[in-house]
Design an enzyme around this catalytic site. Structure first.
Site, PDB file in Angstrom:
ATOM      1  N   SER A 137       0.862  -1.191   0.000  1.00  0.00           N
ATOM      2  CA  SER A 137       0.000   0.000   0.000  1.00  0.00           C
ATOM      3  C   SER A 137       0.892   1.232   0.000  1.00  0.00           C
ATOM      4  CB  SER A 137      -0.855   0.008   1.277  1.00  0.00           C
ATOM      5  OG  SER A 137      -1.458   1.272   1.473  1.00  0.00           O
ATOM      6  N   TYR A 150      -0.816  -0.925  10.383  1.00  0.00           N
ATOM      7  CA  TYR A 150      -1.044  -1.178   8.946  1.00  0.00           C
ATOM      8  C   TYR A 150       0.182  -0.731   8.145  1.00  0.00           C
ATOM      9  CZ  TYR A 150      -3.517  -1.168   4.435  1.00  0.00           C
ATOM     10  OH  TYR A 150      -3.907  -1.399   3.135  1.00  0.00           O
TER      11      TYR A 150
HETATM   12  N1  NAP Z   1      -8.861  -0.592  -0.493  1.00  0.00           N
HETATM   13  C1  NAP Z   1      -7.801   0.187  -0.453  1.00  0.00           C
HETATM   14  O1  NAP Z   1      -7.910   1.419  -0.510  1.00  0.00           O
HETATM   15  C2  NAP Z   1      -6.416  -0.418  -0.369  1.00  0.00           C
HETATM   16  C3  NAP Z   1      -5.330   0.439  -0.522  1.00  0.00           C
HETATM   17  C4  NAP Z   1      -4.042  -0.067  -0.461  1.00  0.00           C
HETATM   18  C5  NAP Z   1      -3.857  -1.411  -0.246  1.00  0.00           C
HETATM   19  N2  NAP Z   1      -4.928  -2.232  -0.076  1.00  0.00           N
HETATM   20  C6  NAP Z   1      -4.656  -3.644   0.154  1.00  0.00           C
HETATM   21  O2  NAP Z   1      -5.339  -4.410  -0.809  1.00  0.00           O
HETATM   22  C7  NAP Z   1      -5.638  -5.699  -0.259  1.00  0.00           C
HETATM   23  C8  NAP Z   1      -7.101  -5.987  -0.463  1.00  0.00           C
HETATM   24  O3  NAP Z   1      -7.837  -5.031   0.281  1.00  0.00           O
HETATM   25  P1  NAP Z   1      -9.358  -4.655  -0.044  1.00  0.00           P
HETATM   26  O4  NAP Z   1      -9.460  -3.197   0.027  1.00  0.00           O
HETATM   27  O5  NAP Z   1      -9.809  -5.376  -1.239  1.00  0.00           O
HETATM   28  O6  NAP Z   1     -10.068  -5.213   1.282  1.00  0.00           O
HETATM   29  P2  NAP Z   1     -11.280  -6.237   1.524  1.00  0.00           P
HETATM   30  O7  NAP Z   1     -12.368  -5.992   0.550  1.00  0.00           O
HETATM   31  O8  NAP Z   1     -11.568  -6.151   2.971  1.00  0.00           O
HETATM   32  O9  NAP Z   1     -10.617  -7.651   1.164  1.00  0.00           O
HETATM   33  C9  NAP Z   1      -9.660  -8.233   1.995  1.00  0.00           C
HETATM   34  C10 NAP Z   1      -9.472  -9.668   1.552  1.00  0.00           C
HETATM   35  O10 NAP Z   1      -8.482 -10.277   2.394  1.00  0.00           O
HETATM   36  C11 NAP Z   1      -8.991 -11.526   2.852  1.00  0.00           C
HETATM   37  N3  NAP Z   1      -8.415 -11.905   4.138  1.00  0.00           N
HETATM   38  C12 NAP Z   1      -8.371 -11.189   5.291  1.00  0.00           C
HETATM   39  N4  NAP Z   1      -7.787 -11.914   6.262  1.00  0.00           N
HETATM   40  C13 NAP Z   1      -7.470 -13.123   5.706  1.00  0.00           C
HETATM   41  C14 NAP Z   1      -6.868 -14.302   6.189  1.00  0.00           C
HETATM   42  N5  NAP Z   1      -6.434 -14.407   7.469  1.00  0.00           N
HETATM   43  N6  NAP Z   1      -6.694 -15.335   5.334  1.00  0.00           N
HETATM   44  C15 NAP Z   1      -7.126 -15.250   4.042  1.00  0.00           C
HETATM   45  N7  NAP Z   1      -7.703 -14.167   3.526  1.00  0.00           N
HETATM   46  C16 NAP Z   1      -7.877 -13.123   4.353  1.00  0.00           C
HETATM   47  C17 NAP Z   1     -10.509 -11.320   2.940  1.00  0.00           C
HETATM   48  O11 NAP Z   1     -11.166 -12.564   2.799  1.00  0.00           O
HETATM   49  P3  NAP Z   1     -11.886 -13.378   3.986  1.00  0.00           P
HETATM   50  O12 NAP Z   1     -12.478 -12.395   4.933  1.00  0.00           O
HETATM   51  O13 NAP Z   1     -12.869 -14.221   3.226  1.00  0.00           O
HETATM   52  O14 NAP Z   1     -10.795 -14.199   4.574  1.00  0.00           O
HETATM   53  C18 NAP Z   1     -10.749 -10.483   1.694  1.00  0.00           C
HETATM   54  O15 NAP Z   1     -10.898 -11.321   0.563  1.00  0.00           O
HETATM   55  C19 NAP Z   1      -5.213  -5.646   1.216  1.00  0.00           C
HETATM   56  O16 NAP Z   1      -3.938  -6.222   1.361  1.00  0.00           O
HETATM   57  C20 NAP Z   1      -5.151  -4.160   1.492  1.00  0.00           C
HETATM   58  O17 NAP Z   1      -4.277  -3.852   2.550  1.00  0.00           O
HETATM   59  C21 NAP Z   1      -6.205  -1.772  -0.134  1.00  0.00           C
END
Ligand code: NAP
Length: 250
Positions: A137, A150
């Site tokens: 990120s 984070y």
């Molecule tokens: N959205 C943003 O603005 C943003 C910005 C920068 C980086 N990111 C990064 O992008 C990635 C995806 O984020 P998102 O925004 O798409 O969030 P999200 O919609 O909350 O998705 C998170 C995903 O991670 C999975 N997860 C969480 N804990 C887990 C575990 N212990 N084992 C396996 N899977 C797990 C969840 O699946 P389950 O709950 O089914 O396990 C879900 O599929 C993350 O690494 C986040 O830090 C996001």
């Protein structure tokens, strides 16, 4: 890469991972989609059942990561690309500091990628081909107010990706680090602070796929936010702290 390209995406039951699974599938990839929530995972697979396949997994379990990678190879074939994207955000306050909570971010975000790498790297090295991508990120560029656990987990992922990129030179295994800014997903839905230049999840998935297929080391978007934060990253503390305090209204 073989004609039938196989990608393993963790965190594919929601948000960026789910959109990326669909985006990759639409562009000819066979997708192994992992996450803990079987129901949400099945719903993502149902979007393109011939191309997206569910491999439920908790990424904090190293043995289960290895077993899942072996299962993917047995059912789909060798993993060409692994995108370790599973992650959790944090709502951090120094007044409610909880060491377990801080470690928990590290266990899922950084530890999940570490376990995933352990599950795919030996086979990639053995065949002299493969591609590993870590979803970090822009929050990993520098310590940000309110996001210590984070930011720390994402900074660790960026450093690991940089080192692996160097260590894997000449071994046939590529490394990418994905550093999104704000993307509209369930993770950011909870945020109660301004999220400048936020983009839709399909746009994030499209940019990620293009970067991965071009085998770029750094895949960062939206550039307006990312490049501004990169500029801040280069500042000495004497300038960084007052500027970031002013931006954050501290
Ligand atoms: N959205 C943003 O603005 C943003 C910005 C920068 C980086 N990111 C990064 O992008 C990635 C995806 O984020 P998102 O925004 O798409 O969030 P999200 O919609 O909350 O998705 C998170 C995903 O991670 C999975 N997860 C969480 N804990 C887990 C575990 N212990 N084992 C396996 N899977 C797990 C969840 O699946 P389950 O709950 O089914 O396990 C879900 O599929 C993350 O690494 C986040 O830090 C996001």
């Amino acid at each position: 890469m073989s004609a039938k390209r196989i990608v393993w995406i963790t965190g594919a039951s929601s948000g960026i991972g789910a959109a990326l699974a669909e985006e990759m599938a639409r562009h000819g990839w066979q997708v192994a989609a992992s996450g803990r929530d079987q129901e949400r995972l099945e719903a993502v697979c149902a979007r393109m059942p011939a191309a997206i396949h569910a491999f439920p997994l908790d990424v904090t379990d190293a043995a289960k990561c290895e077993a899942t990678a072996a299962d993917i190879v047995a059912r789909l074939g060798p993993i060409d690309l692994a995108v370790f994207n599973a992650g959790v955000g944090s709502n951090f306050s120094v007044d409610r500091y909880d060491a377990n909570d801080v470690f928990d971010r590290m266990r899922v975000n950084y530890g999940g990628a570490v376990n995933g790498i352990g599950a795919v790297l030996p086979a990639m090295l053995a065949r002299g081909s493969g591609h590993i991508a870590l979803t970090a990120s822009v929050a990993g560029f520098r310590g940000l107010p309110g996001g210590g656990p984070y930011s720390a987990s994402k900074a660790a992922m960026i450093a690991l990706a940089e080192s692996l990129k160097l260590d894997l030179t000449g071994r046939g295994v590529d490394v990418s680090v994905i550093t999104p800014g704000f993307v509209r997903t369930p993770l950011t839905e909870k945020n109660r602070f301004p999220m400048p230049f936020i983009i839709d999840v399909d746009e994030a998935a499209r940019r990620t796929r293009l970067g991965l297929e071009a085998r770029r080391f750094e895949i960062t978007f939206p550039r307006r936010l990312s490049y501004f934060l990169k500029l801040l990253q280069r500042l000495p503390y004497a300038l960084y702290f007052p500027i970031i305090r002013r931006i954050a209204g501290l």
